[in-house]
Design a protein around this motif. Structure first.
Motif, PDB file in Angstrom:
ATOM      1  N   VAL A  72       0.858  -1.184   0.000  1.00 16.62           N
ATOM      2  CA  VAL A  72       0.000   0.000   0.000  1.00 16.62           C
ATOM      3  C   VAL A  72       0.895   1.236   0.000  1.00 16.62           C
ATOM      4  O   VAL A  72       1.947   1.247   0.648  1.00 16.62           O
ATOM      5  N   ALA A  73       0.490   2.267  -0.699  1.00 17.19           N
ATOM      6  CA  ALA A  73       1.280   3.493  -0.772  1.00 17.19           C
ATOM      7  C   ALA A  73       1.486   4.088   0.618  1.00 17.19           C
ATOM      8  O   ALA A  73       0.579   4.071   1.465  1.00 17.19           O
ATOM      9  N   ALA A  74       2.678   4.621   0.851  1.00 16.69           N
ATOM     10  CA  ALA A  74       3.023   5.187   2.159  1.00 16.69           C
ATOM     11  C   ALA A  74       2.056   6.292   2.566  1.00 16.69           C
ATOM     12  O   ALA A  74       1.652   6.376   3.740  1.00 16.69           O
ATOM     13  N   ASP A  75       1.670   7.144   1.639  1.00 16.39           N
ATOM     14  CA  ASP A  75       0.751   8.235   1.964  1.00 16.39           C
ATOM     15  C   ASP A  75      -0.590   7.701   2.442  1.00 16.39           C
ATOM     16  O   ASP A  75      -1.224   8.285   3.333  1.00 16.39           O
ATOM     17  N   THR A  76      -1.022   6.594   1.858  1.00 14.69           N
ATOM     18  CA  THR A  76      -2.293   5.990   2.276  1.00 14.69           C
ATOM     19  C   THR A  76      -2.203   5.468   3.693  1.00 14.69           C
ATOM     20  O   THR A  76      -3.101   5.683   4.522  1.00 14.69           O
ATOM     21  N   ILE A  77      -1.117   4.774   4.007  1.00 13.26           N
ATOM     22  CA  ILE A  77      -0.954   4.237   5.360  1.00 13.26           C
ATOM     23  C   ILE A  77      -0.841   5.368   6.372  1.00 13.26           C
ATOM     24  O   ILE A  77      -1.433   5.302   7.465  1.00 13.26           O
TER      25      ILE A  77
END
Length: 486
Positions: A72-77
């Motif tokens: 999962v994209a870092a920004d999403t997490i």
């Protein structure tokens, strides 16, 4: 001055260099010296009569869970950590990783099917063979070795778990390739980075995963009536935070080593735990099908009997059951952390898990892996602090593995500082007040044994550019890098 890693939570504990696995490397090295020379040694050859086989490391598969993706994209997490709805996504993501890790890999070892995580590489695999050679290298999937996490830098004195709790470190194919490419298990290479004024090792690629499985071996000589093994199980943290090793849990279940077919997803516990088995009942007895498990082979048995006095008596054919596993994924700079442990009533697990977390298990998670609880540490505090320039303010987030950290006391966690929990001031200096991310944030290569370097602590904020890292090399949250370097 060059920096490979943007920020590095990884170096929090100076000499903590995963001494946990020093003897793991030693025993694995012995194992390698046997298995590389022959797949079968004749009994009269003067060497071990052990049989090993080769199998391929299998990448993390897609478990086909609706809404789940990896990575999962870092920004999403990061966004998940900032809202209640996001916290649900965090727990679902952790369950997805667990489901994928525990799927059947299609690989086998001595006729036993291997789960995905069992096919991954140990430090010894990485150090003794190239990725291509590994495909044909005879090796053992579960190289059981004594844990030495409790002897970090001479600090950890607490007795954790039973004497036959064993484990190892494993890396997925992406992480293993990164270690090889950068020669990260070489002390000379790490020292060269320090001499060049590097502040950290090259950052692992985003999909990388690192594991620490923990097994309990059911020695045949320890069985009651020749079939039942008493296993301590986590009852939840004490009301007053204190060191809480498994010897104080006073709660157990019985494993029936002759029952390989009965599945029981909810059952009782034994609060008396009589050594003679007189407190055992059908309700607190569980068959092997309720545990991720395997049979100990001759190679493991022989080497364990040679390693320490405590492990004598382990024999080929004894079962070993998975009681816990730490899992880290480098989807964010600080890695995501999730810890799993076996529980008798997986629908109603005690803290640091919860019934709410258990309800988020996907339908795809079936069989023995569904019998495990988990907690997730994608942040150290709530609301989350930035990677640098933050403060130790907000609500403490606790996530630890009962079988590894619950027994830690203040002397084991010397870098602890007070915090807040449920609006109250707390010391955050015992195992049940720890957080996986806080511990791994301090990981560093510290060949000069600098006393100023970050060390073990309870849950707290540690900035990735903390000045106390000066003179050390941050190792991207993985204590297993300096701990296994030679």
């Amino acid at each position: 001055m060059k920096t490979h890693l943007k920020f590095d939570h990884s170096n929090k504990t100076k000499l903590r260099q995963i001494r946990i696995f020093c003897s793991a490397t030693m025993v694995a090295g012995l194992l390698s010296s046997q298995t590389l020379h022959a797949q079968t040694m004749p009994a009269d050859s003067g060497k071990s009569n052990v049989i090993v086989s080769s199998f391929k490391p299998v990448p993390l598969p897609d478990p086909k869970i609706p809404g789940y993706t990896y990575p999962v994209a870092a920004d999403t997490i990061t966004a998940w950590t900032k809202s209640p709805k996001g916290q649900i996504e965090i727990q679902k993501h952790a369950w997805g990783i667990w489901t994928a890790l525990t799927l059947n890999s299609g690989e086998t070892y001595q006729g036993q099917p291997l789960r995905v995580f069992e096919t991954w590489e140990t430090p010894d695999d990485i150090m003794t063979a190239s990725s291509q050679a590994l495909m044909n290298k005879p090796r053992v999937p579960n190289v059981l070795t004594p844990f030495h996490q409790l002897n970090h830098a001479g600090l950890l004195k607490t007795t954790q778990g039973k004497e036959t709790v064993l484990g190892f470190v494993k890396y997925d194919p992406i992480a293993a390739a990164h270690i090889r490419a950068n020669n990260l298990f070489s002390i000379a290479a790490l020292n060269k980075m320090l001499a060049a004024n590097e502040t950290s090792i090259p950052a692992f690629p985003a999909p990388s995963l690192s594991l620490k499985p923990v097994f309990q071996t059911l020695k045949s000589k320890s069985l009651v009536q020749g079939r039942y093994f008493q296993l301590s199980v986590w009852p939840g943290p004490p009301k007053t935070p204190v060191p809480f090793p498994s010897s104080d849990w006073k709660t157990c279940v019985w494993i029936d080593t002759q029952d390989t077919g009965t599945e029981k997803l909810s059952g009782g516990v034994d609060n008396k735990c009589a050594a003679d088995g007189s407190s055992r009942t059908a309700a607190n007895t569980y068959g092997l099908k309720n545990f991720i498990h395997f049979k100990v082979d001759a190679a493991n048995a022989e080497l364990l009997n040679k390693s320490t006095e405590n492990f004598k008596g382990i024999a080929a054919g004894d079962y070993s059951v998975l009681v816990a596993m730490h899992v880290g994924s480098r989807e964010i700079t600080e890695w995501t952390w999730q810890s799993f442990w076996w529980t008798p009533a997986p629908d109603l697990p005690p803290a640091p898990s919860s019934a709410a977390i258990a309800k988020l298990r996907p339908a795809a998670l079936q069989g023995a892996p569904r019998h495990y609880a988990h907690c997730a540490a994608y942040q150290t505090l709530s609301p989350p602090q930035p990677e640098t320039g933050g403060k130790n303010v907000g609500e403490s987030v606790y996530c630890y593995n009962p079988y590894l950290e619950a027994g830690f006391g203040p002397s084991d966690l010397p870098d602890s500082i007070p915090g807040k929990y449920k609006g109250q001031s707390v010391a955050n200096n015992v195992g049940v007040q720890t957080n996986c991310m806080s511990c791994h944030a301090a990981a560093n290569f510290n060949p000069k044994n600098l006393t100023t370097a970050p060390n073990y602590s309870g849950d707290r904020y540690l900035g990735l550019n903390d000045p106390r890292f000066k003179g050390t090399l941050q190792v991207d949250f993985l204590w297993s890098i300096p701990g296994n370097a030679k």
